[in-house]
Design a protein around this motif. Structure first.
Motif: not given
Length: 656
Positions: A14-33
């Motif tokens: 799960t680490s790779k997918t979780a890192s992408h969706i919760f910490e993706g560096p290319t995104n300006e804003q990330i919000e866990a709904l």
């Protein structure tokens, strides 16, 4: 709207997918709904326990135009309904980042759904998931009023919507089946590979398109590309040309320019090879053609008009008007005019023949060459265009006929689905719907935690705050020690750094005083919490018990458990092709079958109770008979114990 989905294997973790969706560096804003990485780990553990290959399904929802979060939740629910999992079990994260095209939505969502279906204990059915995702995308576009995008499975989407009874939606997507399928300029793997080398493929694609717009042909386009650092060359596949930059493949040239492969190949060859331009007819004929709005076809056959000059067969050469031996100037002039008349008559005759041939061959085109048409070639071109147009209409009609029979054949294949299979699917759908309702009730039942766990949580927060404060104090003390060890010599008062050092040291000492006070306060709070945490934990546990009791009364939890178990048995019978149950559940729903099974169970319980009652009566009578026989034996009866017991049983009305 683009909805994509792919299963992630248990081996990947799960680490790779979780890192992408919760910490993706290319995104300006990330919000866990909804959900967190721990939920993804639970999905992985559940799948491994069942021996499944995949842990969870990763969906990406990307709208073309920005939509509200409420509209997005409708798409999330549609995905959950399509694949048969509960939306509350999924993880949903919202990403925001700028797009290459400002008109496109900057927001997209990631949804992680468990691969293990908790109702069946089996894997989620992902069969034909590409076509199913396209169907969900088209329905979302219709619901939100966005542009319908042509996908790779348009026919499958159309017939599936018809089969599901969504006729209106099917008619709206029907036109997407026409024409060629869209071709992507680059793959997802290519995009990621380019990103690792610092190249943005969407940006490069737009640059190439802008260069092409500014050029007047493929030749100038090729030169402009080379000036910008690109190179175009023939690819490994047949008739394919690729564009590269710094040795990295940007994409197929015809796809980047939205052209067909054959058209690009032809234009590229024409631009890179020199050919002589052939011109037919005089400027006057071209003027006549343009004036009469004639559209010449690509291939024009010209009829040869024979040379009517006389020939000297003996000499083996033609005799011209000005070079005829033995004639006078007057005779020469007369001969010249005679030759011109002969040529004019011959030309008129050839025109008449051409008109007759055109009128006879172009009858289907309803084209008539009138007698006042002075240019036979113009009439021929017009007739030829009309014939070509008629042939195109015929070919179009043939294509429509072929398409009709192809659709008819597909409908026949769909109609061949057996009645039993249809009934079975319908019955399973009804049972699964009821199972989901019962499962949600059982799942949402409030839990009663151990008072020890509650006590630990109550004590843990103040303890962690105390540890954090203590660590901050220790760090401040360490900084003060380091500063105090520094030496500045005799002239330190003239050193600018020394003044900064004195100021920093004073600030740290003031901060240390505050941190010591904060640590003492938090230590006192922690001590107080240790004294009262037991009573608070017991009180919280009692509250949880009351909430659970109220919930159980409201939803009749025992009956819900019993119904859930019976529905599972009904589903097993349907899967084992029990025709009576399949037909009953299809017509009346699972409630009728559930009621029957409850009545049968009640009847069995009554029979068991009656049987137990009879057994108890029998045991009581046997005991009484044995006691009476023993009393009679003690009174001096000469009969045996068995005879006395038989007499007593007979007296009590018991027949063994």
């Amino acid at each position: 709207m683009i909805i994509k989905g792919g299963a992630v294997s248990c081996k990947s973790g799960t680490s790779k997918t979780a890192s992408h969706i919760f910490e993706g560096p290319t995104n300006e804003q990330i919000e866990a709904l909804q959900g967190n990485p721990e939920d993804m780990k639970d999905m992985l553990n559940d799948a491994r326990q069942q021996g499944l290959k995949y842990a969870f399904e990763h969906f990406k929802i990307s709208p073309e135009k920005e939509i509200t979060r409420a509209e997005a939740y409708k798409d999330f629910q549609a995905i959950a309904d399509e694949y048969g999992f509960s939306l509350s079990d999924s993880v949903i994260v919202e990403h925001r980042k700028a797009r290459q095209n400002d008109e496109n939505s900057p927001i997209h969502w990631h949804m992680i759904a468990p691969y293990l279906n908790p109702e069946t204990g089996k894997a989620v059915d992902l069969k034909n998931n590409f076509a199913r995702n396209e169907k969900l995308s088209r329905l979302s576009e219709i619901r939100t009023g966005q542009t319908l995008i042509k996908g790779q499975h348009n026919e499958a989407v159309f017939y599936t919507l018809q089969k599901e009874g969504k006729i209106s939606e099917a008619n709206q997507v029907k036109h997407l089946m026409e024409g060629d399928l869209p071709l992507p300029s680059y793959s997802q793997d290519s995009h990621q590979k380019a990103g690792r080398r610092g190249i943005n493929l969407p940006e490069e694609k737009n640059n190439i398109k802008e260069i092409y717009k500014l050029c007047d042909g493929i030749k100038s386009f090729k030169s402009a590309l080379e000036e910008k650092g690109y190179s175009i060359k023939e690819g490994n596949k047949k008739d394919t040309y690729i564009i590269e930059k710094d040795g990295l493949l940007i994409g197929s040239a015809n796809r980047l320019l939205s052209m067909k492969k054959e058209i690009f190949k032809e234009e590229f060859k024409n631009a890179t090879t020199t050919r002589k331009k052939l011109r037919f007819g005089s400027d006057k004929q071209e003027a006549n053609n343009s004036a009469s709005d004639i559209q010449p076809s690509q291939e024009i056959s010209t009829q040869h008009i024979p040379d009517n000059r006389t020939s000297d067969r003996a000499a083996g050469r033609r005799i011209t008007d000005s070079a005829n031996p033995g004639t006078t100037p007057g005779h020469s002039k007369s001969a010249k005019s005679t030759a011109q008349n002969i040529r004019a008559n011959s030309k008129n005759t050839s025109y008449a023949v051409a008109k007759a041939r055109i009128n006879s061959s172009a009858g289907v085109a309803s084209v008539k060459v009138e007698s006042d048409d002075k240019t036979a070639s113009a009439a021929g071109i017009r007739a030829g265009n009309a014939v070509i147009e008629e042939w195109k209409n015929l070919e179009r009609l043939n294509e429509e006929i072929d398409e009709f029979f192809q659709n008819l054949e597909k409908m026949n294949k769909l109609n061949k689905i057996s009645k039993e299979r249809f009934l079975k699917k319908s019955a399973l759908k009804n049972v699964n719907s009821s199972l989901k309702e019962k499962y949600d009730v059982l799942k949402n039942r409030p839990k009663v935690r151990s008072w020890k766990d509650i006590k630990y949580d109550l004590e843990n927060k103040p303890f962690q705050d105390y540890l954090k404060s203590k660590k901050e104090k220790e760090q401040c003390e360490e900084k003060i020690k380091i500063l105090e060890k520094k030496k500045y010599g005799m002239f330190k008062s003239f050193n600018k750094e020394y003044k900064k050092y004195i100021k920093t040291l004073e600030e740290l000492k003031e901060l240390l005083t505050e941190l010591c006070s904060k640590e003492n306060n938090l230590s006192d709070k922690y001590d107080i919490k240790l004294r009262i945490s037991y009573d608070e934990a017991k009180s919280e546990q009692d509250k949880q018990k009351r909430d659970q009791e109220d919930y159980d009364k409201k939803h009749d939890i025992e009956k819900t458990r019993d119904d859930f178990a019976k529905l599972k048995n009904i589903k097993e019978d349907i899967l084992n092709n029990d025709k009576d149950i399949i037909e009953d559940v299809h017509k009346n729903g699972p409630e009728n079958e559930l009621k029957k099974r409850q009545e049968e169970e009640q009847k069995q319980l009554e029979e068991l109770h009656e049987k137990q009652k009879k057994e108890a009566e029998k045991t009581a009578k046997l005991s009484q008979a044995r006691t009476n026989a023993m009393l009679k034996k003690m009174d001096g009866s000469k009969k045996s114990q068995e005879e006395l017991e038989a007499e007593e049983l007979n007296t009590l009305g018991f027949k063994p």
